[in-house]
Design an enzyme around this catalytic site. Structure first.
Site, PDB file in Angstrom:
ATOM      1  CG  ASP A   1      32.585  62.024  14.894  1.00  0.00           C
ATOM      2  OD1 ASP A   1      32.770  60.975  15.530  1.00  0.00           O
ATOM      3  OD2 ASP A   1      32.064  62.042  13.756  1.00  0.00           O
TER       4      ASP A   1
ATOM      5  CD  GLU B   1      29.718  56.654  13.972  1.00  0.00           C
ATOM      6  OE1 GLU B   1      28.958  55.703  13.742  1.00  0.00           O
ATOM      7  OE2 GLU B   1      29.308  57.814  14.183  1.00  0.00           O
TER       8      GLU B   1
END
Length: 485
Positions: free
Chosen positions: A78, A145
């Site tokens: 991400d 994350e």
């Protein structure tokens, strides 16, 4: 012609360019996960996904390297989605637009996503390569994350088999990270109460604070940069005292792990105070330019007349809100007593949003000491309990990662660096959060180090990747695999 495809190492930048084309905001990684699964299978490699969405692609050892220690390379899929206020961009649909600017790779008006897209690209180039000596390799790609380390939190036991893990999520070439801070989020939610009657003979304005660098709430918290939430609230607080300002709306900051770069407020004041108010804002613009002349030389305070709002905050709520934002801590709370010039504990006042009849104030706390992390969380919580907030929430948080200076993976990576560059790398801890702390809980004894190419301005539209350091990190990775016994 896409300039990025001419950069070296070519296959790394090829994959990074492909990653830029695929939307991958935090919690919306379905497209990039599907692409990773397709890519792994197309390469003829064992490819799997766990329940939370993490992907693992395994590559067998080259001939003669079958007994070498199995290695895991890891990055997160991400990206932080930040854009300039004048940039029209939909992170759910639009491709990132990278471009070369001298020795740097940047994006047009948005975050670049090299955190951690360049880590993914290095992994994919490793998986594809057929001219590298290596033992058994696993490439782990974790989800979410940036907003909670959800992928690492929910990593299943037995999902990976390697004994060493190299995290590709650091931002300074030549620096190897062997420890990090833990973190936790704190969010205060206030129910909005409106005034029964609007004052008469008033004029409305929009106030803007812009031009700040912002940055990573871990890596950049000690750099003295301005916080748009703090700067905007300071203007409002003083104008209320002297000029009878009332607030209709505030929108300042964005993500909890980014220092607030921009903020705006919709306010009203008595018409008789118009000249004094405009003069005050011009003076505050000069004040901020002076105070932040070294860290944020681009800061500016601007204003424009606006339509009258339909309603304004209840005065008591407004006072409580402004007081709480003024006293809420932001920045470094303590420096390490063990490591010189290293931040031990900090907090980030990240954003203030008006949404669905609520005021949502988001913050994040970090510390390399679990007890001090909780103390910072309690300090911020108490700030909002003081004004009667009955809804103060906390994220699950994540643990710190204790340094191991005797790490075997660190020794091998250091030797590879010496072989290539004839100088010593620096081993250190980082105040930002890394997934390694969670990996060590799930896989006790896993030997880890974090490294990567040089990035600047992460978590902001100023994010940029130093191009030549990608080649250096690639060469280092190849040499590490070559000499690993």
């Amino acid at each position: 012609m896409n300039d990025i495809l001419n950069l070296n190492p070519k296959r790394v930048f090829y994959y990074f360019d492909e990653i830029c084309k695929i939307p991958h905001p935090s919690k919306k990684e379905e497209k990039i996960v599907a692409w990773l699964l397709e890519t792994g299978k197309a390469l003829g490699l064992e490819t799997k996904r766990d329940k939370i969405g993490n992907v693992l692609i395994a590559k067998p050892a080259t001939k003669g390297k079958e007994k070498v220690t199995p290695v895991i390379f890891q990055s997160h899929v991400d990206m932080v989605c930040e854009k300039n206020s004048d940039t029209k961009f939909d992170f759910d649909k639009d491709p990132i637009q990278p471009y070369v600017d001298g020795e740097w790779l940047k994006a047009k008006g948005t975050t670049l996503g090299a955190d951690d897209g360049i880590g993914m690209a290095i992994q994919l180039a490793l998986l594809e390569a057929n001219d590298i000596e290596h033992g058994p390799i696993e490439c782990l790609f974790t989800v979410d994350e940036e907003t909670g380390l959800t992928g690492a939190q929910n990593l299943e036991a037995g999902f990976m088999n390697g004994k060493m893990l190299l995290n590709l999520d650091s931002e300074d070439e030549g620096e190897f990270f062997i420890g990090c801070a833990g973190g936790k989020d704190t969010q205060a939610i206030l129910e909005i109460e409106w005034e029964d009657k609007m004052p008469k003979d008033c004029i409305a304005y929009y106030i803007y604070v812009k031009g700040l660098q912002g940055g990573h709430s871990g890596d950049d918290i000690n750099k003295g940069r301005g916080n748009a939430v703090k700067l905007l609230n300071r203007i409002l607080w003083n104008a209320y005292q002297d000029l009878d300002l009332f607030i209709a709306h505030i929108d300042a900051g964005n993500l909890r792990n980014a220092i607030a770069r921009e903020g705006s407020a919709h306010i009203i004041i008595p018409k008789e105070n118009k000249k004094a108010f405009e003069k005050y804002l011009q003076e505050m613009d000069k004040t901020y330019k002076n105070e932040l002349r070294f860290t944020d030389p681009g800061v500016n305070v601007t204003f424009e007349e606006a339509k009258m709002p339909k309603k304004i905050l209840n005065e008591l709520l407004q006072i409580d809100l402004m007081n709480a934002l003024y006293v809420c801590p932001h920045g470094v709370l303590a420096m390490s007593q063990d490591i010189p010039d290293f931040v031990e504990t900090s907090t980030n006042l990240a954003s203030v949003k008006f949404k669905d009849e609520k005021i949502i104030i988001s913050t994040s706390q970090r510390s390399s000491l679990e007890s001090k992390k909780q103390d910072a969380v309690d300090m911020v919580s108490a700030t909002f309990y003081t004004i009667g907030a009955d809804d103060v929430k906390h994220g699950d948080g994540y643990p710190g990662w204790a340094p191991n200076p005797n790490s075997e993976v660190l020794k091998v990576l250091t030797q590879a660096y010496r072989n290539l560059f004839k100088k010593e790398p620096e081993a250190k801890a980082i105040h930002a959060g890394l997934e390694c702390g969670l990996f060590s809980e799930k896989y006790p004894g896993l030997d880890m180090v974090s490294y990567g190419p040089t990035l600047r301005g992460v978590h902001s539209p100023d994010e940029k990747l130093k191009i030549d350091t990608v080649q250096e990190v690639w060469d280092l990775t190849v040499e590490f695999l070559r000499i690993l016994k």
